[in-house]
Every structure is written in C-alpha cells, then in structure tokens.
Design an enzyme around this catalytic site. Structure first.
Site, PDB file in Angstrom:
ATOM      1  N   CYS A   1       1.163  -0.850   0.219  1.00  0.00           N
ATOM      2  CA  CYS A   1      -0.075   0.525  -0.175  1.00  0.00           C
ATOM      3  C   CYS A   1       0.848   1.420  -0.086  1.00  0.00           C
ATOM      4  CB  CYS A   1      -1.139   0.701   1.003  1.00  0.00           C
ATOM      5  SG  CYS A   1      -1.976   1.650   1.598  1.00  0.00           S
TER       6      CYS A   1
ATOM      7  N   HIS B   1      -8.844  -3.823  -2.784  1.00  0.00           N
ATOM      8  CA  HIS B   1      -8.462  -2.933  -2.208  1.00  0.00           C
ATOM      9  C   HIS B   1      -8.303  -1.184  -1.517  1.00  0.00           C
ATOM     10  CE1 HIS B   1      -3.399  -1.980  -0.313  1.00  0.00           C
ATOM     11  NE2 HIS B   1      -4.192  -0.245  -0.930  1.00  0.00           N
ATOM     12  N   GLU B   2      -8.752  -0.493  -2.792  1.00  0.00           N
ATOM     13  CA  GLU B   2      -9.290   1.193  -3.239  1.00  0.00           C
ATOM     14  C   GLU B   2     -10.735   1.241  -2.873  1.00  0.00           C
ATOM     15  OE1 GLU B   2      -6.470   2.903  -3.577  1.00  0.00           O
ATOM     16  OE2 GLU B   2      -5.903   1.031  -4.711  1.00  0.00           O
TER      17      GLU B   2
ATOM     18  N   HIS C   1     -10.398   1.315   1.175  1.00  0.00           N
ATOM     19  CA  HIS C   1     -10.110   2.712   1.488  1.00  0.00           C
ATOM     20  C   HIS C   1     -10.566   3.736   2.104  1.00  0.00           C
ATOM     21  CE1 HIS C   1      -5.380   2.848   1.686  1.00  0.00           C
ATOM     22  NE2 HIS C   1      -4.913   2.048   0.858  1.00  0.00           N
TER      23      HIS C   1
END
Length: 214
Positions: free
Chosen positions: A126, A168-169, A172
C-alpha cells in the site's frame, strides 16, 4: 445531498491541494483521514474541479508508482478512487495471480460484494504503508457497483488481480487498510519480499513464516 456549506470546505481543500501542481503528497498510516471513512460523492466538487482532482490522482498514482489510489490517501474524504494496471510481470506470475492489464478508470461511490466463495491470497502492499507487504486473502471474484466520474453507472464483475485492486481501493474508502485483513505473520519488508518471496504464489512464504493459506 450535501448542503452548500458542507461542499465549500471540501472544494476549498481540493483547490489548495492542487495549487502547487504535480503529484500530490500521499498520506501515511497513522493519519486519521485513512480511518474515518469517506462521504459519498454527490457533487461536492464542480465538474471542472473534479476533473482536475481525478487527473491529479492519476499523476500521483503513476509517480508513486502504484496501481490504485483513493482520495483519502491524499487527505480528501470523498468516495472516489482511481485504478490502472499495465501488469508488467512475468507470464508465470500473471497466470498464477490472474493479473491482466487494466485501463485507467475512476471509481465513484464504489461498493463490492463477493461472487462465489473462492478466495485467493497474495502479498499486497500500500502506498500509505510504504516499505512493507503482507499476504491478504480476499474473494477471488467480486461484483463492483458505483459510477464513473461522468455519472455513468458501473456494474461489473472483477476476477483475479483486478478484483484485488478494486477491493483494496474500495476498502480505503471505508477506512480499512490492507493490514486489517492481512496474515500478520507474513508481514515482510519490501527488501525481504524481493530477496525471498518473489515466487508466483506465497506458498513458500507460508511454510517458512508459519501461516496458513485458504
């Protein structure tokens, strides 16, 4: 819908952020903006400012370099992320990880849900946790819904490495870092990964470091 008074501070913050030009500073783990989650995008930025912000995210992602970047990673708590992956990896790695090139795209208000029960585990890093990687088990296939920067609906199934990127994004945007989902016994410095764990799958790392794979 956000009120005009709610919109103004965010727009002003983005204007200030973009003023210097070039890649934006990336926020590192420990900054509360990465943990607070984001507010849905509903026009807080005027179209021209949104376009400039998206371009700045693209430039920053390329400069890092990375394959995705979410707005809170540059200090902006809006539900917006960008992804792009040229997939410059050896063929055996690409096959093992399901890594195929992905064009640049903007994700606005994305939400994902697993498709099926299969899970895949690979080392993941990351830009907001520089210098480290860890193995994360994630759904191998997900359905992503939302929109693009023009308001066009997005409803697409992603598999393999593209599925990992969009998870993953999107995480966030919910205040979740990959380490929250990681097998912590696998945590390795970038140097250790380069020296020891470059195999197409993390099976060797799992045996050596003592953790289980799905």
């Amino acid at each position: 819908m956000a009120s005009p008074s709610d919109r103004a501070p965010l727009a002003e913050r983005v204007e200030e952020l973009l003023a210097p030009g070039g890649p934006l500073p990336i926020v590192a783990a420990g900054d509360p903006v990465l943990r607070r989650g984001t507010e849905p995008y509903d026009g807080q930025l005027a179209p021209a400012l949104l376009a400039r912000f998206v371009e700045a995210l693209r430039i920053t992602m390329h400069a890092a370099p990375g394959v995705g970047l979410a707005a809170p990673q540059v200090g902006v708590p809006l539900r917006i992320a960008v992804v792009e992956d040229p997939a410059p990896v050896p063929e055996e790695v690409a096959v093992a990880r399901g890594r195929v090139p992905q064009p640049f795209r903007v994700l606005v208000n994305p939400v994902y849900e697993p498709v099926g029960t299969a899970r895949a585990a690979f080392f993941e890093g990351c830009l907001s946790v520089p210098g480290w990687q860890a193995v994360v088990a994630r759904p191998a296939s997900v359905r992503l819904t939302g929109a693009d920067e023009h308001g066009h609906p997005l409803d697409e199934v992603f598999t393999g490495w593209p599925a990992r990127i969009v998870q993953h994004e999107t995480d966030h945007l919910d205040g979740t870092l990959y380490l929250d989902r990681a097998e912590l016994r696998s945590l390795s410095s970038n140097a250790a990964v380069a020296d020891r764990w470059t195999q197409p799958t993390p099976a060797t790392a799992a045996e050596a470091l003592g953790f289980e794979l799905p």
